[in-house]
Each structure stands twice: as structure tokens, then as C-alpha cells.
Design an enzyme around this catalytic site. Structure first.
Site, PDB file in Angstrom:
ATOM      1  N   PRO A   1       0.772  -1.252   0.000  1.00  0.00           N
ATOM      2  CA  PRO A   1       0.000   0.000   0.000  1.00  0.00           C
ATOM      3  C   PRO A   1       0.800   1.297   0.000  1.00  0.00           C
ATOM      4  CG  PRO A   1       0.014  -0.943   2.184  1.00  0.00           C
ATOM      5  CD  PRO A   1       0.728  -1.930   1.292  1.00  0.00           C
ATOM      6  N   CYS A   2       1.466   1.580  -1.108  1.00  0.00           N
ATOM      7  CA  CYS A   2       2.215   2.830  -1.220  1.00  0.00           C
ATOM      8  C   CYS A   2       1.282   4.036  -1.241  1.00  0.00           C
ATOM      9  CB  CYS A   2       3.114   2.811  -2.453  1.00  0.00           C
ATOM     10  SG  CYS A   2       2.250   2.537  -3.999  1.00  0.00           S
ATOM     11  N   HIS A   3      -0.015   3.806  -1.508  1.00  0.00           N
ATOM     12  CA  HIS A   3      -0.971   4.923  -1.512  1.00  0.00           C
ATOM     13  C   HIS A   3      -1.144   5.522  -0.125  1.00  0.00           C
ATOM     14  CE1 HIS A   3      -3.488   1.390  -0.556  1.00  0.00           C
ATOM     15  NE2 HIS A   3      -4.274   2.231   0.089  1.00  0.00           N
TER      16      HIS A   3
END
Length: 161
Positions: free
Chosen positions: A120-122
Site C-alpha cells: 500500500p504505497c498509496h
């Protein structure tokens, strides 16, 4: 290489598999024919994405592999520790990695993540709360963060955007 194209609320997502490992989950800007998964693992990936978008899944349980340096692998591993519905800044991420001066290198490695949502780089934002640096488009980052906040019943202001 087996591939599936999945229609999601943020557009078509291309999922690739190699050697029984998911190697990419990436949102496309162009339309693509939705193709059924060619393998049981791709079917599982689609099922888990369905559950995520339905608000029923917060963590993914998929065998994954990305090509990258040892440093990039370390950065991506740190991303998986960010709790669903939470955000951290790039500065916080660099401090968690005991590398406060490596903020630009860490941000660059985040940008090379090819496992959208699964890694989850978001959930990494600017220190000022801005939505910066997302290869699949800032609107998708905003949508994903709002989706997770909604599932948790948390207001947008908690996420600093």
C-alpha cells in the site's frame, strides 16, 4: 506469463503472475478487455481485490515478488506495515526505516512499487498532508484513501487531506 485484467472502481487493473507469484497489480489509464484469470492464483488475486473494494478485506494474503534492489525490497516491506486506513508521511517512513536522510531514495523506491493496493504505497503522503507521488494517478490515491476511511468510518480530516 499469465495475466488477468480486472474491472475495479479505479479502472482496469492488470495483474500478472510468474512462477506462481503475483508480480504486478497495476491500474491502467486505457480501457482493456476484461479477461478471466488464467490461473487459480490470478483468480485468488481478483477475489481478494473484490473483497478489498467491497470493504471486506484489509490485508492481502498473496504470494508476491517484485524485482528490485535489497533497498527497494526493504522499502516495500515497510509499506506493508502501514495499517489499513492510516497514512504516514515520507519523512515518517524514512524515520521508521532508521534512514532519515534517505527520504528521496525511499520516495523513489515507493514509486517503483508495482503491487498497487497489495503493497500500500498509496498510504504514504507528504509531510504537509498533500497527496503526492503516485504513479497510477493522484485521483486513484485519493479514492483509495477515502475508500479506506469510509470503510473504517473515519472522516477525511483524520487522513490530513
Amino acid at each position: 506469463m499469465p495475466v488477468a485484467y480486472y474491472k475495479s472502481p479505479i479502472g482496469i487493473i492488470c495483474i500478472t503472475e510468474e512462477d506462481e507469484l503475483i508480480t504486478s497489480v497495476y491500474a491502467l489509464d486505457e480501457e482493456h478487455e476484461v479477461l478471466p484469470p488464467e490461473t487459480p492464483l490470478l483468480q485468488t488475486a481478483i477475489q481478494q481485490l473484490d473483497e478489498y473494494f467491497a470493504g471486506k478485506r484489509k490485508d492481502f494474503d498473496l504470494p508476491v515478488k517484485q524485482q528490485g534492489s535489497a533497498f527497494q525490497q526493504q522499502v516495500w516491506g515497510q509499506l506493508t506495515k502501514i495499517a489499513y486506513g492510516k497514512t504516514i508521511s515520507y519523512m515518517q517512513q524514512s524515520k521508521l526505516m532508521n534512514n532519515p536522510l534517505g527520504i528521496r531514495a525511499i520516495a523513489s523506491a515507493n514509486g517503483k512499487n508495482h503491487l498497487l493496493i497489495v503493497v500500500p504505497c498509496h498510504r504514504v503522503i507528504g509531510s504537509d498532508g498533500s497527496l503526492t507521488g503516485f504513479g497510477c494517478g493522484i485521483w486513484r490515491k485519493k479514492w483509495l484513501l477515502e475508500h479506506e476511511a469510509k470503510v473504517l468510518g473515519v472522516g477525511q480530516t483524520t487522513l490530513n487531506f
